[in-house]
Write a protein that holds these residues in place. Structure first.
Motif, PDB file in Angstrom:
ATOM      1  N   SER A 139       0.620  -1.150   0.046  1.00  0.00           N
ATOM      2  CA  SER A 139      -0.149   0.057  -0.138  1.00  0.00           C
ATOM      3  C   SER A 139       0.794   1.410  -0.008  1.00  0.00           C
ATOM      4  CB  SER A 139      -0.998   0.029   1.139  1.00  0.00           C
ATOM      5  OG  SER A 139      -0.172   0.226   2.510  1.00  0.00           O
ATOM      6  N   LEU A 140       1.906   1.100   0.713  1.00  0.00           N
ATOM      7  CA  LEU A 140       2.848   2.527   1.005  1.00  0.00           C
ATOM      8  C   LEU A 140       3.526   2.733  -0.559  1.00  0.00           C
ATOM      9  CD1 LEU A 140       4.315   2.153   4.470  1.00  0.00           C
ATOM     10  CD2 LEU A 140       2.750   3.606   3.458  1.00  0.00           C
ATOM     11  N   ALA A 141       4.010   1.494  -1.038  1.00  0.00           N
ATOM     12  CA  ALA A 141       4.679   1.532  -2.475  1.00  0.00           C
ATOM     13  C   ALA A 141       3.693   2.148  -3.366  1.00  0.00           C
ATOM     14  CB  ALA A 141       5.069   0.272  -2.850  1.00  0.00           C
ATOM     15  N   MET A 142       2.481   1.761  -3.484  1.00  0.00           N
ATOM     16  CA  MET A 142       1.523   2.048  -4.440  1.00  0.00           C
ATOM     17  C   MET A 142       1.172   3.661  -4.275  1.00  0.00           C
ATOM     18  SD  MET A 142      -1.121  -0.982  -4.364  1.00  0.00           S
ATOM     19  CE  MET A 142      -2.235  -0.265  -5.301  1.00  0.00           C
ATOM     20  N   SER A 143       1.125   3.973  -2.944  1.00  0.00           N
ATOM     21  CA  SER A 143       0.768   5.542  -2.394  1.00  0.00           C
ATOM     22  C   SER A 143       1.775   6.357  -3.045  1.00  0.00           C
ATOM     23  CB  SER A 143       0.654   5.572  -1.009  1.00  0.00           C
ATOM     24  OG  SER A 143       1.584   5.355  -0.448  1.00  0.00           O
ATOM     25  N   SER A 144       2.985   5.839  -3.061  1.00  0.00           N
ATOM     26  CA  SER A 144       4.106   6.904  -3.812  1.00  0.00           C
ATOM     27  C   SER A 144       3.964   7.221  -5.321  1.00  0.00           C
ATOM     28  CB  SER A 144       5.413   6.164  -3.744  1.00  0.00           C
ATOM     29  OG  SER A 144       5.610   4.906  -4.500  1.00  0.00           O
ATOM     30  N   PHE A 145       2.787   6.458  -6.042  1.00  0.00           N
ATOM     31  CA  PHE A 145       2.593   6.793  -7.351  1.00  0.00           C
ATOM     32  C   PHE A 145       1.419   7.865  -7.388  1.00  0.00           C
ATOM     33  CE2 PHE A 145       5.018   3.008  -7.625  1.00  0.00           C
ATOM     34  CZ  PHE A 145       5.873   3.282  -8.570  1.00  0.00           C
ATOM     35  N   SER A 146       0.947   8.271  -6.327  1.00  0.00           N
ATOM     36  CA  SER A 146      -0.238   8.885  -6.363  1.00  0.00           C
ATOM     37  C   SER A 146      -0.106  10.279  -6.937  1.00  0.00           C
ATOM     38  CB  SER A 146      -0.731   8.983  -4.956  1.00  0.00           C
ATOM     39  OG  SER A 146      -1.099   7.798  -4.398  1.00  0.00           O
ATOM     40  N   SER A 147      -1.185  10.628  -7.745  1.00  0.00           N
ATOM     41  CA  SER A 147      -1.249  12.252  -8.295  1.00  0.00           C
ATOM     42  C   SER A 147      -2.695  12.830  -7.855  1.00  0.00           C
ATOM     43  CB  SER A 147      -1.054  11.932  -9.612  1.00  0.00           C
ATOM     44  OG  SER A 147      -2.163  11.258 -10.392  1.00  0.00           O
ATOM     45  N   ARG A 148      -3.389  12.158  -7.301  1.00  0.00           N
ATOM     46  CA  ARG A 148      -4.663  12.658  -6.806  1.00  0.00           C
ATOM     47  C   ARG A 148      -4.907  12.184  -5.281  1.00  0.00           C
ATOM     48  NH1 ARG A 148      -9.308  10.992 -10.823  1.00  0.00           N
ATOM     49  NH2 ARG A 148     -10.283  12.179  -9.138  1.00  0.00           N
ATOM     50  N   ILE A 149      -5.719  13.135  -4.501  1.00  0.00           N
ATOM     51  CA  ILE A 149      -5.805  12.753  -3.132  1.00  0.00           C
ATOM     52  C   ILE A 149      -6.421  11.547  -2.923  1.00  0.00           C
ATOM     53  CG2 ILE A 149      -7.952  14.079  -2.748  1.00  0.00           C
ATOM     54  CD1 ILE A 149      -4.768  14.174  -0.587  1.00  0.00           C
ATOM     55  N   GLU A 150      -7.659  11.209  -3.892  1.00  0.00           N
ATOM     56  CA  GLU A 150      -8.444  10.136  -3.847  1.00  0.00           C
ATOM     57  C   GLU A 150      -7.246   8.507  -3.601  1.00  0.00           C
ATOM     58  OE1 GLU A 150      -8.529  12.239  -5.734  1.00  0.00           O
ATOM     59  OE2 GLU A 150     -10.661  13.266  -5.461  1.00  0.00           O
ATOM     60  N   HIS A 151      -6.208   8.779  -4.562  1.00  0.00           N
ATOM     61  CA  HIS A 151      -5.447   7.760  -4.648  1.00  0.00           C
ATOM     62  C   HIS A 151      -4.798   7.273  -3.174  1.00  0.00           C
ATOM     63  CE1 HIS A 151      -4.824   8.780  -9.000  1.00  0.00           C
ATOM     64  NE2 HIS A 151      -6.001   8.286  -8.642  1.00  0.00           N
ATOM     65  N   LEU A 152      -4.131   8.501  -2.491  1.00  0.00           N
ATOM     66  CA  LEU A 152      -3.666   8.464  -1.233  1.00  0.00           C
ATOM     67  C   LEU A 152      -5.041   7.773  -0.091  1.00  0.00           C
ATOM     68  CD1 LEU A 152      -1.506  11.663  -0.983  1.00  0.00           C
ATOM     69  CD2 LEU A 152      -0.847   9.236  -1.028  1.00  0.00           C
ATOM     70  N   ILE A 153      -6.123   8.267  -0.180  1.00  0.00           N
ATOM     71  CA  ILE A 153      -6.978   7.917   0.733  1.00  0.00           C
ATOM     72  C   ILE A 153      -7.035   6.290   0.532  1.00  0.00           C
ATOM     73  CG2 ILE A 153      -9.446   7.920   1.142  1.00  0.00           C
ATOM     74  CD1 ILE A 153      -9.630  10.879   0.483  1.00  0.00           C
ATOM     75  N   ALA A 154      -7.160   5.769  -0.540  1.00  0.00           N
ATOM     76  CA  ALA A 154      -7.536   4.575  -1.206  1.00  0.00           C
ATOM     77  C   ALA A 154      -6.137   3.590  -0.768  1.00  0.00           C
ATOM     78  CB  ALA A 154      -7.651   4.279  -2.493  1.00  0.00           C
ATOM     79  N   THR A 155      -4.807   4.126  -0.832  1.00  0.00           N
ATOM     80  CA  THR A 155      -3.562   3.269  -0.431  1.00  0.00           C
ATOM     81  C   THR A 155      -3.118   3.635   0.872  1.00  0.00           C
ATOM     82  OG1 THR A 155      -2.488   5.048  -1.560  1.00  0.00           O
ATOM     83  CG2 THR A 155      -3.233   2.984  -3.050  1.00  0.00           C
ATOM     84  N   GLN A 156      -2.608   4.697   1.157  1.00  0.00           N
ATOM     85  CA  GLN A 156      -2.050   5.010   2.240  1.00  0.00           C
ATOM     86  C   GLN A 156      -3.120   5.109   3.381  1.00  0.00           C
ATOM     87  OE1 GLN A 156       0.036   8.559   2.279  1.00  0.00           O
ATOM     88  NE2 GLN A 156       0.580   8.571   4.204  1.00  0.00           N
ATOM     89  N   GLY A 157      -4.384   5.188   3.317  1.00  0.00           N
ATOM     90  CA  GLY A 157      -5.486   5.268   4.035  1.00  0.00           C
ATOM     91  C   GLY A 157      -6.158   3.782   4.362  1.00  0.00           C
ATOM     92  N   VAL A 158      -6.919   3.460   3.307  1.00  0.00           N
ATOM     93  CA  VAL A 158      -7.714   2.121   3.298  1.00  0.00           C
ATOM     94  C   VAL A 158      -7.013   0.871   3.505  1.00  0.00           C
ATOM     95  CG1 VAL A 158      -9.708   0.915   2.479  1.00  0.00           C
ATOM     96  CG2 VAL A 158      -9.934   3.603   2.548  1.00  0.00           C
ATOM     97  N   LEU A 159      -6.164   0.906   2.378  1.00  0.00           N
ATOM     98  CA  LEU A 159      -5.546  -0.528   2.059  1.00  0.00           C
ATOM     99  C   LEU A 159      -4.401  -0.612   3.370  1.00  0.00           C
ATOM    100  CD1 LEU A 159      -5.086  -2.926   0.225  1.00  0.00           C
ATOM    101  CD2 LEU A 159      -3.357  -1.616  -1.025  1.00  0.00           C
ATOM    102  N   TYR A 160      -3.633   0.398   3.686  1.00  0.00           N
ATOM    103  CA  TYR A 160      -2.815   0.319   5.040  1.00  0.00           C
ATOM    104  C   TYR A 160      -3.394  -0.075   5.981  1.00  0.00           C
ATOM    105  CZ  TYR A 160       0.760   1.435   8.378  1.00  0.00           C
ATOM    106  OH  TYR A 160       1.415   1.438   9.340  1.00  0.00           O
ATOM    107  N   ALA A 161      -4.667   0.427   6.289  1.00  0.00           N
ATOM    108  CA  ALA A 161      -5.545   0.035   7.593  1.00  0.00           C
ATOM    109  C   ALA A 161      -5.730  -1.378   7.396  1.00  0.00           C
ATOM    110  CB  ALA A 161      -6.762   0.830   7.720  1.00  0.00           C
ATOM    111  N   ILE A 162      -6.278  -1.953   6.281  1.00  0.00           N
ATOM    112  CA  ILE A 162      -6.508  -3.441   6.225  1.00  0.00           C
ATOM    113  C   ILE A 162      -5.436  -4.303   6.491  1.00  0.00           C
ATOM    114  CG2 ILE A 162      -7.536  -5.196   4.610  1.00  0.00           C
ATOM    115  CD1 ILE A 162      -9.141  -2.963   3.252  1.00  0.00           C
ATOM    116  N   GLY A 163      -4.104  -4.028   5.689  1.00  0.00           N
ATOM    117  CA  GLY A 163      -2.996  -4.804   5.945  1.00  0.00           C
ATOM    118  C   GLY A 163      -2.618  -4.708   7.418  1.00  0.00           C
ATOM    119  N   GLY A 164      -2.564  -3.430   8.055  1.00  0.00           N
ATOM    120  CA  GLY A 164      -2.461  -3.227   9.525  1.00  0.00           C
ATOM    121  C   GLY A 164      -2.928  -4.110  10.463  1.00  0.00           C
ATOM    122  N   GLY A 165      -4.340  -4.197  10.077  1.00  0.00           N
ATOM    123  CA  GLY A 165      -5.402  -4.683  11.027  1.00  0.00           C
ATOM    124  C   GLY A 165      -4.981  -6.285  11.037  1.00  0.00           C
ATOM    125  N   ILE A 166      -4.993  -6.824   9.600  1.00  0.00           N
ATOM    126  CA  ILE A 166      -4.585  -8.337   9.478  1.00  0.00           C
ATOM    127  C   ILE A 166      -3.045  -8.344  10.255  1.00  0.00           C
ATOM    128  CG2 ILE A 166      -3.990  -9.747   8.005  1.00  0.00           C
ATOM    129  CD1 ILE A 166      -5.812  -8.613   5.830  1.00  0.00           C
TER     130      ILE A 166
END
Length: 461
Positions: A139-166
């Motif tokens: 998720s963090l690697a993917m967020s480094s390619f973000s160009s819009r805030i929605e991309h960061l929300i989906a990767t650094q926010g949602v996907l990171y949280a799912i991985g962290g919870g697991i």
């Protein structure tokens, strides 16, 4: 308290015993849907010692590191928020704060689901840490390619949280197997990892951001996270054999039928709605009200985090020796006085620093009382005839309650300081700074978070 702690192995089979003893273990019979063994097919299992020994301490050290790295990153999101709001391509976006809210809130709110899934697929639960850590790094690697805030929300926010919870779930799942008499201390040591990371990570990440930019920083941290955590995941393993815990029901909801759970949960949610507010607004308060420089204002958060390290460990020690409501009362008194007296009457940066230390020690240790809450609910469940209640599921729902408070506190705090109410009424103190309503709310919610002590005196607990 500790003498009445329930260890999973005591209910696994009539021949299972506590500690490092060698136990005869018989597989469940055919009627349970599992393959049975003949009488002469019994195997000998030598369990590692509980509450100490190399394996237990390695497990706890790995949990401490996972706690620091998984939770420390969203707690350090403030440095990313400051960078994103002042640098392209995200400068000026009103949704930057949503990234941090998603990262932390989703990890809290999905805790019951993650615990239930690990109980459902108990054979694979040990390896979920590796899976979750891989998702976090991706998720963090993917967020480094973000160009819009929605991309960061989906990767650094949602996907990171799912991985962290697991990744985090097995730490809680197996803690009750490795520690019984020292369970509170073990949880306190593990949870102090977040406070330590809250000191180191913001400084480190801020330096990387202003030196390398956000894209390189995220890629570098993704790689470091992988290198640091994957080896540790192999030490996060169960102490008991699979068959000893496979009888526990996934998604156990028996606790919902016990009033004790709801009384603890209500106080937990209320306390959480105010707990996160100082961490959000202290630097701004120090800079705008007391005229502190940027470094001095950032020091407020560092002091809270440093103090919470000692507070969590101390609370863990107390929870093994005192009743849980007494421990919660200690946290409540310190946090309430800190907010309403020290912060409310602060007129200098020195007094504000003193508040930060007090708040970190007392309010920061509130969740370290959860092992006591878990034990109390398990005991009340057995006493009421509800049968065995899985303490890891109790933790999951307590975490979800804290997540509700975390999510609610963001928009609520914006309304509390809108227009800077009470500003100028008492110019020498925090109450007249425009943050007075925020200070009062923090203190009152801290006070109500200790309601369980009163409920016990009234015979409700």
């Amino acid at each position: 308290m500790a003498s009445r702690d329930i260890e999973l192995e005591t209910i696994a089979a009539p021949t299972t015993r506590v500690g490092a003893a060698t136990i005869p273990f018989e597989a469940p019979n055919q009627q349970d849907g599992l393959q049975s063994e003949p009488e002469e097919g019994r195997q000998e299992f030598s369990l590692p010692p509980v509450d100490g020994g190399k394996d237990a301490w390695l497990f706890l050290a790995a949990c401490f590191a996972i706690e620091a790295l998984v939770w420390g990153f969203p707690f350090a999101f403030g440095v990313f928020q400051d960078y994103y709001s002042t640098h392209e391509p995200f400068a000026g976006s009103p949704s930057i704060a949503v990234i941090g809210t998603c990262a932390m809130g989703i990890m809290y709110l999905t805790a019951p689901l993650m615990m239930g899934l690990c109980r459902l697929f108990v054979r694979w639960a040990r390896w979920t840490s590796i899976l979750g850590l891989f998702i976090m790094c991706l998720s963090l690697a993917m967020s480094s390619f973000s160009s819009r805030i929605e991309h960061l929300i989906a990767t650094q926010g949602v996907l990171y949280a799912i991985g962290g919870g697991i990744a985090y779930c097995p730490c809680i799942l197996y803690m009750d197997e490795w520690f019984v008499q020292r369970k509170g201390l073990a949880y306190g040591i593990m949870w102090s990892g977040t406070g330590l990371a809250g000191v180191v990570l913001p400084l480190f990440l801020e330096w990387l951001l202003h030196t390398l930019g956000f894209r390189t920083t995220l890629r570098l941290w993704s790689g470091l996270l992988f290198v640091l955590t994957i080896p540790l995941a192999f030490f996060i393993r169960p102490r008991l054999p699979y068959s000893a815990t496979s009888h526990i029901k996934p998604f156990d909801l028996n606790m919902f039928m016990i009033p004790t759970f709801w009384l603890y949960q209500l106080a937990n949610v209320v306390e959480a709605t105010g707990f996160f507010l100082p961490g959000i607004y202290l630097p701004t308060y120090a800079r705008s009200t007391l005229g502190a420089a940027s470094y001095s204002s950032a020091t407020t958060i560092l002091l809270v985090n440093v103090a919470s390290v000692f507070g969590c460990v101390a609370m863990g020690w107390f929870i093994d020796r005192l009743h849980v409501t007494t421990c919660i009362l200690l946290s409540t008194i310190g946090a309430t006085i800190g907010a309403l007296v020290i912060w409310g009457l602060s007129s200098s940066i020195g007094l504000l620093y003193f508040f930060c230390v007090v708040y970190g020690l007392f309010a920061g240790s509130y969740t370290s009382a959860w092992p006591g809450i878990m034990n109390d609910i398990v005991r009340k469940g057995e006493a009421s005839g509800r049968g065995y209640i899985d303490p890891s599921m109790v933790f999951g729902w307590l975490a979800a309650g804290r997540g509700i408070g975390n999510v609610v506190s963001g928009p609520l705090s914006e309304n509390l300081i809108q227009g800077l109410p009470w500003k100028g009424d008492t110019p020498a103190f925090g109450y007249g700074s425009g943050y007075g309503s925020l200070i009062v709310f923090t203190g009152v919610t801290a006070l109500l978070g200790g309601a369980s002590f009163i409920w016990r005196r009234l015979g409700m607990l």
